[in-house]
Design an enzyme around this catalytic site. Structure first.
Site, PDB file in Angstrom:
ATOM      1  CD  GLN A  49      40.812   7.835  32.632  1.00  0.00           C
ATOM      2  OE1 GLN A  49      40.173   7.275  31.742  1.00  0.00           O
ATOM      3  NE2 GLN A  49      40.563   7.616  33.912  1.00  0.00           N
ATOM      4  CG  HIS A  69      47.380  22.724  32.772  1.00  0.00           C
ATOM      5  ND1 HIS A  69      47.703  22.567  31.441  1.00  0.00           N
ATOM      6  CD2 HIS A  69      47.976  21.700  33.422  1.00  0.00           C
ATOM      7  CE1 HIS A  69      48.467  21.490  31.294  1.00  0.00           C
ATOM      8  NE2 HIS A  69      48.647  20.949  32.482  1.00  0.00           N
ATOM      9  CG  ASP A  82      50.933  18.515  33.043  1.00  0.00           C
ATOM     10  OD1 ASP A  82      49.759  18.543  32.612  1.00  0.00           O
ATOM     11  OD2 ASP A  82      51.507  19.509  33.530  1.00  0.00           O
ATOM     12  NE  ARG A 107      36.410   1.263  25.318  1.00  0.00           N
ATOM     13  CZ  ARG A 107      36.070   1.996  26.387  1.00  0.00           C
ATOM     14  NH1 ARG A 107      36.396   1.608  27.601  1.00  0.00           N
ATOM     15  NH2 ARG A 107      35.391   3.111  26.251  1.00  0.00           N
ATOM     16  CG  HIS A 152      37.737   7.728  27.218  1.00  0.00           C
ATOM     17  ND1 HIS A 152      37.575   6.363  27.395  1.00  0.00           N
ATOM     18  CD2 HIS A 152      37.518   8.279  28.436  1.00  0.00           C
ATOM     19  CE1 HIS A 152      37.285   6.116  28.674  1.00  0.00           C
ATOM     20  NE2 HIS A 152      37.242   7.262  29.328  1.00  0.00           N
ATOM     21  CG  ASN A 196      34.229   6.111  27.608  1.00  0.00           C
ATOM     22  OD1 ASN A 196      33.998   4.917  27.773  1.00  0.00           O
ATOM     23  ND2 ASN A 196      34.391   6.949  28.619  1.00  0.00           N
ATOM     24  CD  GLU A 197      31.561   6.058  31.264  1.00  0.00           C
ATOM     25  OE1 GLU A 197      31.715   7.115  31.892  1.00  0.00           O
ATOM     26  OE2 GLU A 197      31.771   4.950  31.780  1.00  0.00           O
ATOM     27  CG  ASN A 339      32.004   2.005  29.759  1.00  0.00           C
ATOM     28  OD1 ASN A 339      32.236   1.048  29.009  1.00  0.00           O
ATOM     29  ND2 ASN A 339      32.559   3.186  29.583  1.00  0.00           N
ATOM     30  CE1 TYR A 341      32.953   2.059  35.067  1.00  0.00           C
ATOM     31  CE2 TYR A 341      34.446   0.991  36.588  1.00  0.00           C
ATOM     32  CZ  TYR A 341      34.219   1.618  35.391  1.00  0.00           C
ATOM     33  OH  TYR A 341      35.256   1.786  34.508  1.00  0.00           O
ATOM     34  CD  GLU A 409      35.355   2.485  30.977  1.00  0.00           C
ATOM     35  OE1 GLU A 409      34.989   2.887  32.105  1.00  0.00           O
ATOM     36  OE2 GLU A 409      35.705   3.254  30.070  1.00  0.00           O
TER      37      GLU A 409
HETATM   38  C1  GOI Z   1      34.292   5.465  33.667  1.00  0.00           C
HETATM   39  O1  GOI Z   1      33.192   6.232  34.101  1.00  0.00           O
HETATM   40  C2  GOI Z   1      35.164   6.212  32.687  1.00  0.00           C
HETATM   41  O2  GOI Z   1      34.887   5.825  31.365  1.00  0.00           O
HETATM   42  C3  GOI Z   1      36.634   6.031  32.968  1.00  0.00           C
HETATM   43  O3  GOI Z   1      37.364   6.971  32.244  1.00  0.00           O
HETATM   44  C4  GOI Z   1      36.874   6.130  34.444  1.00  0.00           C
HETATM   45  O4  GOI Z   1      38.234   6.115  34.749  1.00  0.00           O
HETATM   46  C5  GOI Z   1      36.181   4.982  35.111  1.00  0.00           C
HETATM   47  O5  GOI Z   1      34.847   4.944  34.787  1.00  0.00           O
HETATM   48  C6  GOI Z   1      36.265   5.002  36.626  1.00  0.00           C
HETATM   49  O6  GOI Z   1      35.594   6.083  37.164  1.00  0.00           O
HETATM   50  C7  GOI Z   1      28.082  14.965  40.310  1.00  0.00           C
HETATM   51  C8  GOI Z   1      28.943   9.987  45.870  1.00  0.00           C
HETATM   52  C9  GOI Z   1      27.120  14.021  40.024  1.00  0.00           C
HETATM   53  C10 GOI Z   1      27.846   9.524  45.156  1.00  0.00           C
HETATM   54  C11 GOI Z   1      29.158  14.639  41.120  1.00  0.00           C
HETATM   55  C12 GOI Z   1      29.839  10.860  45.274  1.00  0.00           C
HETATM   56  C13 GOI Z   1      27.241  12.750  40.574  1.00  0.00           C
HETATM   57  C14 GOI Z   1      27.689   9.919  43.854  1.00  0.00           C
HETATM   58  C15 GOI Z   1      30.405  13.152  42.508  1.00  0.00           C
HETATM   59  C16 GOI Z   1      30.576  12.253  43.486  1.00  0.00           C
HETATM   60  C17 GOI Z   1      29.232   9.277  40.695  1.00  0.00           C
HETATM   61  C18 GOI Z   1      32.369   5.562  35.042  1.00  0.00           C
HETATM   62  C19 GOI Z   1      29.618   9.545  39.286  1.00  0.00           C
HETATM   63  C20 GOI Z   1      31.000   6.167  35.134  1.00  0.00           C
HETATM   64  C21 GOI Z   1      29.375   8.761  37.116  1.00  0.00           C
HETATM   65  C22 GOI Z   1      31.107   7.808  38.467  1.00  0.00           C
HETATM   66  C23 GOI Z   1      29.540   7.639  36.150  1.00  0.00           C
HETATM   67  C24 GOI Z   1      31.262   6.682  37.460  1.00  0.00           C
HETATM   68  C25 GOI Z   1      28.033  10.088  41.059  1.00  0.00           C
HETATM   69  C26 GOI Z   1      29.264  13.407  41.674  1.00  0.00           C
HETATM   70  C27 GOI Z   1      29.652  11.282  43.991  1.00  0.00           C
HETATM   71  C28 GOI Z   1      28.288  12.442  41.413  1.00  0.00           C
HETATM   72  C29 GOI Z   1      28.568  10.802  43.261  1.00  0.00           C
HETATM   73  N1  GOI Z   1      29.756   8.358  38.446  1.00  0.00           N
HETATM   74  N2  GOI Z   1      30.902   7.152  36.151  1.00  0.00           N
HETATM   75  N3  GOI Z   1      28.350  11.145  41.940  1.00  0.00           N
END
Ligand code: GOI
Length: 531
Positions: A49, A69, A82, A107, A152, A196-197, A339, A341, A409
């Site tokens: 990222q 890509h 990129d 981290r 990750h 991670n996750e 993690n 949110y 996180e």
């Molecule tokens: C971390 O994940 C991660 O480690 C970091 O790298 C990252 O940058 C950071 O968090 C921030 O994100 C398919 C509306 C299934 C409701 C598609 C829209 C579910 C629900 C798409 C859109 C949301 C954080 C997905 C952990 C999964 C986002 C866990 C946070 C569920 C979807 C959606 C969907 C939706 N979560 N994730 N969701």
């Protein structure tokens, strides 16, 4: 006069509904407690990222490079990683920001294809090793503890070509990769995170299309991926424990992602659904490693077994661990990385849900969010529900035998800007909830990391969603970084070990959308003055 009075009441109601007095959402009244002296405060990032330099100095393609890509439409703004925040070249500025924040620990993750371009340990890329050595030395020079996430999400594409996490041999390939990292860095790195996750890797990457490699082989691949990944985790834990811990000390664990699950109503069925959500999602990964018995949660074994039989499969789509594998995996972590949110509402499904077959269909529950929960985030799943954080920490402490938890996180996304009131408010509420969790509930939390140090490539959201404490100007050639207001808030919390004086647990106004407030208030106000 009567009309004027009732209008006054209506005005009051609108003000309240716009998010003023939502104390029930918060983690409790403003806590006067402080964070313990040895409590770890940190910030998190991930290689794919922030680093950029996707093909520089011998790095090979990762599954994320490959996906974006070849399918630019996968990413909201058709961008890619990129260059990203160009941390491959700007790591010294990154460390400077970490010093400005005054946090104890950073981290970051290592890019597997940067260190091992073939995917295998036959060729170690010296320039890749040098980059991480420079970063680690720069951190240590300023007394910042490095914490390394080994994986990750950026698998070398060359390993994906031979099945990635569904290929059982990846247990050995991953162990070789981790061994290279331990050999080079374990003298200076004392905190390690294997994965991670993993649920995002397997459920969304292999079962679905939301994460790379977007295989969409639901019902089969998410279970194979998880099975190999858990074995790989345990193998690397034992390698560290036997060969490196005796030499250098240090701790190793993994970072699991979990929402809090609140029953949609207080019916027995909904309470059961919320519990089932936690056992079959968080528990899918946590039970094998952190429970006393080990193995997958008995309910998941039963549910996938029954469905598989009904669907005419010769055996359960959920692979089995042998008793010695259960033993080998159980207890393989020194801490519980979490993690977190947001929060969801759960109810039982009374008909088939999700694709058939799939993990969602196997489990059979319905997950929604309350539209009245504050949000306004660029990530529409990110509703602000601080009490959920507090309850989740208590649940983990109780369910997994008081294991030390490190929140690896937590954070909030907006559409960019330095005056980030919503993020400031989010951190205030979640840190208040955390203080209650530690001091009132006695949840065993030892550290907290904000996601993220800076704006970065937010996977399918590209550069639209910004999670940073520092703003990154992606258009500027030197990717200029500027502290946001939330960076100032966080550094004051770290310095004082407590909440700022002006924090108000009932104030959610930063998340009420201005248009609604203005469009409802202005006509009412005008009417009131007329009367
Ligand atoms: C971390 O994940 C991660 O480690 C970091 O790298 C990252 O940058 C950071 O968090 C921030 O994100 C398919 C509306 C299934 C409701 C598609 C829209 C579910 C629900 C798409 C859109 C949301 C954080 C997905 C952990 C999964 C986002 C866990 C946070 C569920 C979807 C959606 C969907 C939706 N979560 N994730 N969701």
């Amino acid at each position: 006069m009567e009309a004027k009075n009732s209008l006054f009441m209506l005005l009051l109601l609108v003000i309240i509904c716009n998010g003023n007095a939502q104390l029930y959402l918060s983690g409790g009244p403003k806590s006067n407690y402080t964070f313990p002296k040895d409590f770890l405060f940190g910030v998190s990032t991930a290689a794919a990222q922030i680093e950029g330099a996707w093909n520089e100095d011998g790095k090979s393609e990762s599954i994320w490079d490959h996906l974006v890509h070849n399918n630019p439409n996968f990413v909201k703004d058709h961008s890619n990683a990129d260059v990203a925040a160009d941390s491959y070249h700007l790591y010294k500025r990154d460390v400077e920001m970490i010093r400005e924040l005054g946090v104890d620990i950073y981290r970051f993750s290592v890019s597997w294809p940067r260190v091992l371009p073939t995917g295998f340990a036959n060729e170690v890329n010296p320039l890749g090793i040098q980059y991480y050595r420079n970063l680690i030395d720069e951190l240590v020079k300023y007394n910042i503890t490095p914490m390394v996430t080994i994986y990750h999400w950026d698998l070398p594409q060359k390993l994906q070509d031979i099945g990635g996490w569904t290929n059982a041999h990846i247990v050995d390939y991953y162990t070789d990769y981790a061994n290279v990292l331990f050999k080079n860095f374990a003298d200076k790195v004392k905190y390690w995170i294997t994965f991670n996750e993993p649920m995002q890797t397997c459920l969304e990457g292999y079962g679905g299309t939301y994460r790379a490699p977007a295989l969409n082989r639901h019902g089969i691949a998410e279970y194979l991926c998880t099975h190999n990944l858990l074995k790989a985790h345990a193998n690397v834990y034992h390698l560290f424990d036997k060969q490196y811990r005796p030499l250098y000390g240090g701790k190793i664990g993994m970072s699991l992602d979990s929402n809090w699950a609140e029953p949609k109503t207080n019916s027995t069925k909904d309470i059961e659904a919320a519990r089932l959500y936690l056992t079959t999602h968080l528990g899918w990964y946590a039970h094998p490693v952190y429970s006393t018995e080990g193995n997958y949660p008995p309910e998941l074994i039963k549910l996938v077994g029954q469905k598989s039989q009904k669907q005419n499969y010769s055996r359960s789509r959920l692979p089995e661990f042998t008793p010695s594998e259960v033993d080998f995996i159980r207890g393989t972590a020194d801490f519980f990385g979490l993690n977190h949110y947001t929060t969801y509402l759960l109810s039982m499904a009374d008909k088939e849900v999700g694709a058939i077959p799939s993990h969602a269909n196997d489990v059979g529950i319905i997950r929604v969010q309350d539209p009245n929960w504050p949000s306004k985030s660029s990530s529409d799943w990110l509703k602000v529900v601080p009490f959920g954080f507090r309850r989740l920490l208590q649940y983990i402490t109780k369910t997994y035998n008081n294991i030390p938890i490190i929140v690896t996180e937590n954070g909030y996304a907006d559409f960019s800007g330095v005056d980030d009131k919503a993020r400031v408010s989010y951190y205030g509420h979640y840190l208040n909830a955390l203080l209650h969790a530690i001091h009132v509930d006695k949840s065993n939390v030892h550290g907290y990391f904000a996601w993220s140090l800076m704006d970065n490539f937010e996977w399918d959201d590209g550069y639209v969603s910004r999670f940073g404490l520092y703003l990154v100007d992606f258009k500027s050639p030197n990717k200029t970084r500027t502290a946001k207001h939330s960076a100032k808030l966080y550094s004051s919390v770290v310095a004082t070990r407590g909440l700022p004086a002006d924090y108000d647990p009932a104030d959610f106004t930063a998340f009420s959308s201005a248009p609604i407030l203005v469009s409802t208030m202005l006509p009412l106000l005008a009417l009131y003055r007329l009367l």
